[in-house]
Design a protein around this motif. Structure first.
Motif, PDB file in Angstrom:
ATOM      1  N   LEU A  18      65.339 -66.153  48.905  1.00 18.41           N
ATOM      2  CA  LEU A  18      64.691 -64.836  48.918  1.00 18.41           C
ATOM      3  C   LEU A  18      64.292 -64.524  50.347  1.00 18.41           C
ATOM      4  O   LEU A  18      63.670 -65.348  51.016  1.00 18.41           O
ATOM      5  N   ASN A  25      58.245 -61.361  49.267  1.00 17.11           N
ATOM      6  CA  ASN A  25      59.401 -61.711  48.430  1.00 17.11           C
ATOM      7  C   ASN A  25      59.287 -61.237  46.986  1.00 17.11           C
ATOM      8  O   ASN A  25      59.932 -61.786  46.098  1.00 17.11           O
ATOM      9  N   SER A  26      58.473 -60.202  46.748  1.00 23.60           N
ATOM     10  CA  SER A  26      58.428 -59.646  45.389  1.00 23.60           C
ATOM     11  C   SER A  26      59.792 -59.028  45.086  1.00 23.60           C
ATOM     12  O   SER A  26      60.472 -58.499  45.959  1.00 23.60           O
ATOM     13  N   LEU A  27      60.187 -59.134  43.837  1.00 24.87           N
ATOM     14  CA  LEU A  27      61.524 -58.704  43.439  1.00 24.87           C
ATOM     15  C   LEU A  27      61.625 -57.201  43.270  1.00 24.87           C
ATOM     16  O   LEU A  27      60.781 -56.587  42.622  1.00 24.87           O
ATOM     17  N   SER A  55      62.380 -69.627  49.483  1.00 24.38           N
ATOM     18  CA  SER A  55      62.012 -68.493  50.316  1.00 24.38           C
ATOM     19  C   SER A  55      62.413 -68.759  51.755  1.00 24.38           C
ATOM     20  O   SER A  55      62.415 -69.900  52.208  1.00 24.38           O
ATOM     21  N   CYS A  61      57.432 -66.073  45.714  1.00 25.01           N
ATOM     22  CA  CYS A  61      57.637 -64.862  44.921  1.00 25.01           C
ATOM     23  C   CYS A  61      56.692 -64.907  43.734  1.00 25.01           C
ATOM     24  O   CYS A  61      56.564 -65.940  43.084  1.00 25.01           O
ATOM     25  N   ASP A  65      57.966 -56.290  42.034  1.00 26.67           N
ATOM     26  CA  ASP A  65      57.235 -55.548  43.052  1.00 26.67           C
ATOM     27  C   ASP A  65      56.327 -54.524  42.374  1.00 26.67           C
ATOM     28  O   ASP A  65      56.744 -53.420  42.038  1.00 26.67           O
TER      29      ASP A  65
END
Length: 104
Positions: A18, A25-27, A55, A61, A65
């Motif tokens: 990520l 690193n939020s998706l 990461s 993460c 998001d």
């Protein structure tokens, strides 16, 4: 993959990295799709014995998001936000049932 998800195979290990440190690193939807896609490829690939997700920076993460989700809700894009979280949770279920070791 995407700008924020890098993949490679090292020996018998599929590695997902990520790389969205500014958002911890939020998706986002593209990241979730990229992870889901590579996991489906590696599921039936006998050269990949296990998967590691990591990461590129100090933050790993914590999931989707939520800032982008909040903005989406405030902008009236409720269906888009709902679809993202439904897809993300489906991916999480697939990870929980993944037939190979999945190491985070």
């Amino acid at each position: 993959m995407t700008e924020f998800v890098k993949t490679e195979v090292r020996g018998t290990t599929g590695v997902i990295t990520l790389d969205r440190p500014k958002a911890l690193n939020s998706l986002n939807p593209e990241m979730a799709r990229a992870i889901d896609e590579i996991l489906k490829q590696w599921r039936d690939d006998d050269t990949v014995a296990q998967v590691v997700i990591q990461s590129s920076a100090k933050h790993f993460c914590s999931g989707g998001d939520v800032r982008a989700a909040r903005d989406g809700v405030l902008e009236g894009r409720l269906d888009e936000v709902d679809t993202f979280f439904a897809d993300e949770y489906a991916m999480n279920l697939d990870i929980a049932n993944y037939p190979k070791p999945y190491i985070a």
